[in-house]
Design a protein around this motif. Structure first.
Motif, short mmCIF file in Angstrom:
data_model
loop_
_atom_site.label_atom_id
_atom_site.label_comp_id
_atom_site.label_asym_id
_atom_site.label_seq_id
_atom_site.Cartn_x
_atom_site.Cartn_y
_atom_site.Cartn_z
N ASN A 505 1.12 -1.27 -0.11
CA ASN A 505 -0.79 0.39 0.29
C ASN A 505 0.69 1.32 0.25
O ASN A 505 0.31 2.19 0.12
N GLY A 506 2.02 0.79 -0.13
CA GLY A 506 3.37 2.06 0.14
C GLY A 506 3.53 2.79 1.46
O GLY A 506 4.70 3.54 1.36
N GLN A 507 2.67 2.29 1.81
CA GLN A 507 3.42 2.79 3.60
C GLN A 507 5.24 1.84 3.93
O GLN A 507 5.09 0.81 3.56
N PHE A 508 5.44 2.96 4.39
CA PHE A 508 6.40 2.62 5.31
C PHE A 508 6.87 1.91 6.27
O PHE A 508 5.40 2.50 7.45
N LYS A 509 7.25 1.18 7.29
CA LYS A 509 7.88 0.87 8.01
C LYS A 509 9.01 0.74 8.64
O LYS A 509 9.79 -0.26 7.44
N LYS A 510 9.72 1.30 10.40
CA LYS A 510 11.28 1.22 10.29
C LYS A 510 11.03 0.49 11.60
O LYS A 510 10.14 0.88 12.16
N TYR A 511 12.63 -0.23 11.59
CA TYR A 511 12.84 -0.82 13.05
C TYR A 511 14.19 -1.17 12.72
O TYR A 511 15.11 -0.89 11.90
N ALA A 512 15.18 -1.16 13.79
CA ALA A 512 16.37 -0.76 14.21
C ALA A 512 16.50 -2.86 15.00
O ALA A 512 15.58 -2.83 15.74
N LEU A 513 17.94 -2.99 14.31
CA LEU A 513 18.02 -4.26 14.99
C LEU A 513 19.40 -3.95 16.09
O LEU A 513 19.93 -3.37 15.67
N ASP A 514 19.34 -4.53 16.89
CA ASP A 514 20.55 -4.17 18.18
C ASP A 514 21.89 -4.95 18.38
O ASP A 514 21.58 -5.26 18.63
N ILE A 515 22.40 -4.54 16.86
CA ILE A 515 23.67 -5.48 16.89
C ILE A 515 24.43 -4.89 15.77
O ILE A 515 24.04 -3.91 15.18
N THR A 516 25.56 -5.09 16.42
CA THR A 516 26.57 -4.35 15.70
C THR A 516 26.87 -4.77 14.65
O THR A 516 26.53 -5.60 14.52
N GLN A 517 27.46 -3.36 13.34
CA GLN A 517 28.11 -4.03 12.70
C GLN A 517 29.00 -5.50 12.83
O GLN A 517 29.28 -6.57 11.77
#
Length: 810
Positions: A505-517
């Motif tokens: 539907n074009g909606q964005f969802k963002k979330y972060a992963l708590d892990i270092t590179q």
């Protein structure tokens, strides 16, 4: 690798023109006096007038041209210098007498040095080869020394450090007889050559170690040896002509300090070298060389005491005296960077704004992007998010304007891009994603990721001709909605990895992963290793762990209630090197629920090619060549394709570089299938396909595929299949060659293997894929998915057998 010792110095030529008018003598005397007093523009004006009005004899005219060239070179106008040295050289050649051989050789070297300054070593190397040959025959030791030095610099600019080191060593032969600072320059450049070679070998050693390659120990030994050689050369550069008070000695002392900083046992060398350099610089006349040396000195000094500020005060005063905006901008920016490091942000911003303003006056974008980036960091550190975003946007806009120059830098372009420029893009993405991102900031972050990819590809291919196709937002959203497709972007930053979903539907969802590179890279590399090992099911634990890491409870809940059918992964870094299809939710693989494809960027192809195959070309090896093992199932693989399409097959001795080139460039082939050993490493040099008697490198492959696109614009290659290649597991750039070469050549789809599967299962997979695509007319991602599902439901369910093949779409 700039050196300041001239080979050709403008000479007095008034004595040579006695046969011309007295007016000429007067003019030439005036030119000599103007040059001696540093009034270069007046000297140039007079010499040009002599050329136009006095018509001097040939050898005199050649000298005038050489004088003009030398002054242009010394004033930073290498393009003009090349033009006039070429004119001088042309005259000397036309005279056809051996008495000008020395001048010919010297002019060749000087012209080559100017080409090096222009970043065009491919033009300088042939000139230097001729100059060195003349110098050897005529025993012109000084010209030969300078010729080899310039040759070493040319190879260094190309990033070819082994021949550069050899050239520098040749320049050292007999150099003890030289009575100037040339030996310091050669030893110093040799030190830098070893240092750069050690850095590149270190990257190879890390990659080999990650893949448990037996060559890793040997590579680490080479790193150790090169570092030792770099140190010895740096020491030698500072231990000869110890009474010299020249810029060459300063540069050698700074190089010695830089190397010593990496070794705790050499801390006294750092202090001693920097103090000596500071004393010499204080006595040298003001110049742009002095300003840049002072900036470097301040940065090195800042690592061991607080003298950096005092040095920078001197730097600013020196820059203001010589009245060069570019140099002044660098001095002001360095002062701003110092205050930034001290967290004195008001002063940091003041000096950085001075640097910006000065760079803007002369449109010095190569300086401006650095100061805009510095401004962005300062604003971000003081919580001024909107101002930081604006500054980042300016920095990246400047970078995009000058990207042709930044990708053609000295040394290893990809390595330098990663260390110098990539942090700007990633810093901006982190700023946009780490706050409560609205939709505008999310879109801007993804656009920045596309620009990062574009610059990364240009650095990888050492070429600035990459363009991303654009589609209207309306068309793209309509495609996502119609096909129930979600686009999943991963963005890897030092301390976090972000997932940005764009739903149907074009909606964005963002979330972060708590892990270092670093931790993510360790997990992904281990997973890749386990996936390749079909002897056990160790892969399953990490398949589930990574699935849980990448798919949050919120996303899992959405997936359970949605009608989502297709996933397009736009992965970042190390995640490009693993098959998302093999992620496991504890009950089944991800590919069992969704059709999966991969894309280089957001501008994904929104129209699938129809499987109308005009002609298929297939190439392969079954025999072992060049220490590669046999591929016994390749013949069957090619034969199966021939049952479905009008195919021409070239196997073993029929698969040569020339036959490959001839067939691709002269046939309306819609499908190109290559079943041979290949390697896609982290740079162009480590990327190739193995033909019967030779290798096809990345540039050759690209040229051949691009020629097909030019010859048959109405019959593009719909699909390139690489069924037996390997990508370097531990290198985040390893898939750039596979996907990038197709994109650059006008091929919108490439099906390639992440690792070689020397077994009948790959034939089963490929055969089923072609049957699904050509016979059943399924879209490419669906055709691959169905072939993978067939293997998952068979006794050969291990992902080693089916997950290595991934589909990249432009």
């Amino acid at each position: 690798m700039c050196i300041t010792i001239p080979l050709f110095i403008p000479k007095t030529i008034g004595a040579e023109v006695s046969s011309t008018s007295s007016q000429s003598n007067i003019l030439l005397d005036r030119a000599d006096n103007a040059y001696a007093s540093g009034n270069y523009q007046e000297a140039i004006s007079i010499w040009l007038k002599v050329v136009k009005e006095q018509k001097p004899k040939s050898n005199q005219l050649a000298t005038v041209y050489a004088n003009l060239a030398s002054i242009y070179w010394h004033t930073g106008k290498a393009g003009e210098a090349v033009k006039y040295w070429q004119e001088s050289l042309k005259i000397y050649r036309e005279i056809k007498t051996n008495k000008f051989d020395e001048k010919i050789a010297a002019t060749l070297v000087d012209t080559a040095r100017a080409y090096n300054d222009l970043g065009q070593p491919r033009f300088s190397i042939p000139l230097l080869t001729e100059a060195i040959s003349i110098a050897k025959n005529k025993e012109l030791n000084r010209v030969e020394n300078m010729g080899y030095l310039t040759l070493g610099n040319a190879y260094t600019i190309q990033g070819d450090y082994s021949p550069a080191i050899n050239a520098y060593k040749n320049s050292l032969k007999g150099i003890d007889r030289v009575d100037n600072d040339l030996p310091i320059v050669v030893w110093n450049n040799l030190s830098k050559g070893y240092q750069q070679q050690a850095l590149i070998t270190r990257q190879k050693a890390i990659a080999a170690e990650t893949e448990e390659d037996l060559s890793a120990d040997k590579l680490w030994q080479q790193v150790k040896s090169d570092r030792a050689s770099a140190w010895q050369a740096a020491k030698k550069a500072t231990e000869i002509r110890v009474n010299s008070k020249s810029m060459e000695r300063v540069e050698a002392l700074l190089q010695r300090a830089k190397i010593a900083q990496d070794d705790a046992d050499k801390s006294s060398d750092v202090v001693d070298s920097l103090l000596k350099a500071e004393v010499i610089l204080s006595a040298l006349p003001d110049s742009h060389h002095k300003v840049y040396a002072l900036i470097e000195l301040s940065e090195l000094t800042n690592n061991y005491d607080l003298r950096s500020k005092k040095i920078l005060d001197s730097t600013v005063k020196t820059a203001q005296k010589i009245d060069n905006p570019k140099v002044s901008s660098s001095a002001y920016g360095a002062m701003g960077k110092y205050y930034e490091s001290q967290q004195q942000y008001d002063k940091a911003l003041y000096w950085t704004e001075q640097a910006q303003f000065t760079a803007q006056q002369i449109q010095a974008l190569d300086s401006l992007y650095q100061w805009d980036w510095q401004t962005a960091r300062i604003y971000n550190a003081t919580g001024k998010t909107e101002a930081a975003i604006e500054a980042y946007e300016r920095a990246i806009a400047s970078l995009q304007s000058i990207r042709a120059n930044t990708t053609r830098s000295q040394g290893n372009p990809l390595s330098e891009f990663q260390s110098d420029l990539e942090p700007i893009y990633r810093g901006f993405m982190q700023l946009l994603l780490s706050n409560n991102s609205d939709e505008r900031n999310l879109e801007l972050a993804l656009q920045t990721k596309d620009l990062l990819l574009l610059s990364e590809l240009e650095a990888f291919f050492e070429d600035d001709c990459f363009e991303l196709e654009t589609y209207s937002e309306t068309d793209r959203l309509a495609y996502l909605k119609k096909t129930n497709t979600a686009v999943i972007n991963t963005v890897i930053i030092d301390n976090k990895t972000y997932m940005v979903w764009q739903l149907p539907n074009g909606q964005f969802k963002k979330y972060a992963l708590d892990i270092t590179q670093q931790e993510l890279q360790r997990l992904v590399n281990q997973w890749r290793f386990d996936l390749e090992n079909k002897e056990n099911d160790n892969y399953l634990a990490l398949s589930q762990r990574l699935y849980d890491l990448l798919f949050t409870p919120e996303i899992k809940s959405y997936l359970e209630t949605s009608e989502l059918k297709n996933l397009i992964f736009v992965n970042d870094g190390i995640l490009r090197n693993v098959p998302m299809a093999a992620l496991h939710d504890g009950e089944k693989f991800l590919v069992e629920d969704y059709t999966i494809a991969n894309s280089l960027g957001l501008n994904i192809q929104i129209k699938q090619p129809q499987p109308k195959i005009e002609k298929a070309l297939a190439f392969g090896l079954t025999v072992g060549v060049n220490n590669f093992p046999t591929l016994p199932y390749v013949k069957q693989e090619i034969e199966q394709l021939g049952k479905l399409a009008d195919e021409k097959g070239f196997l073993n001795e029929e698969f040569t570089k020339s036959s490959f080139k001839q067939q691709i460039e002269s046939n309306k082939s819609s499908l190109v299938h290559i079943a041979t050993h290949g390697r896609f490493g982290g740079n162009r040099e480590n990327t190739f396909l193995q033909a019967y008697r030779s290798q096809i490198d990345l540039q050759e492959l690209e040229e051949i595929l691009s020629t097909h696109s030019l010859n048959f614009p109405s019959y593009p290659i719909q699909l390139l299949v690489l069924s037996a290649c390997d990508t370097a597991a531990g290198d985040p750039q390893s898939t750039l060659g596979m996907s990038g070469v197709a994109s650059r050549s006008g091929i919108k789809n490439v099906l390639g293997s992440l690792w070689s599967v020397n077994d009948r299962q790959i034939v089963t997979l490929i055969d089923a894929f072609y049957d699904n695509w050509i016979e059943d007319r399924l879209p490419l991602p669906d055709a691959l998915r169905q072939a993978q599902l067939d293997l998952i439901s068979s006794p050969d369910y291990h992902p080693s057998n089916w997950s290595s093949m991934i589909l990249f779409q432009k």
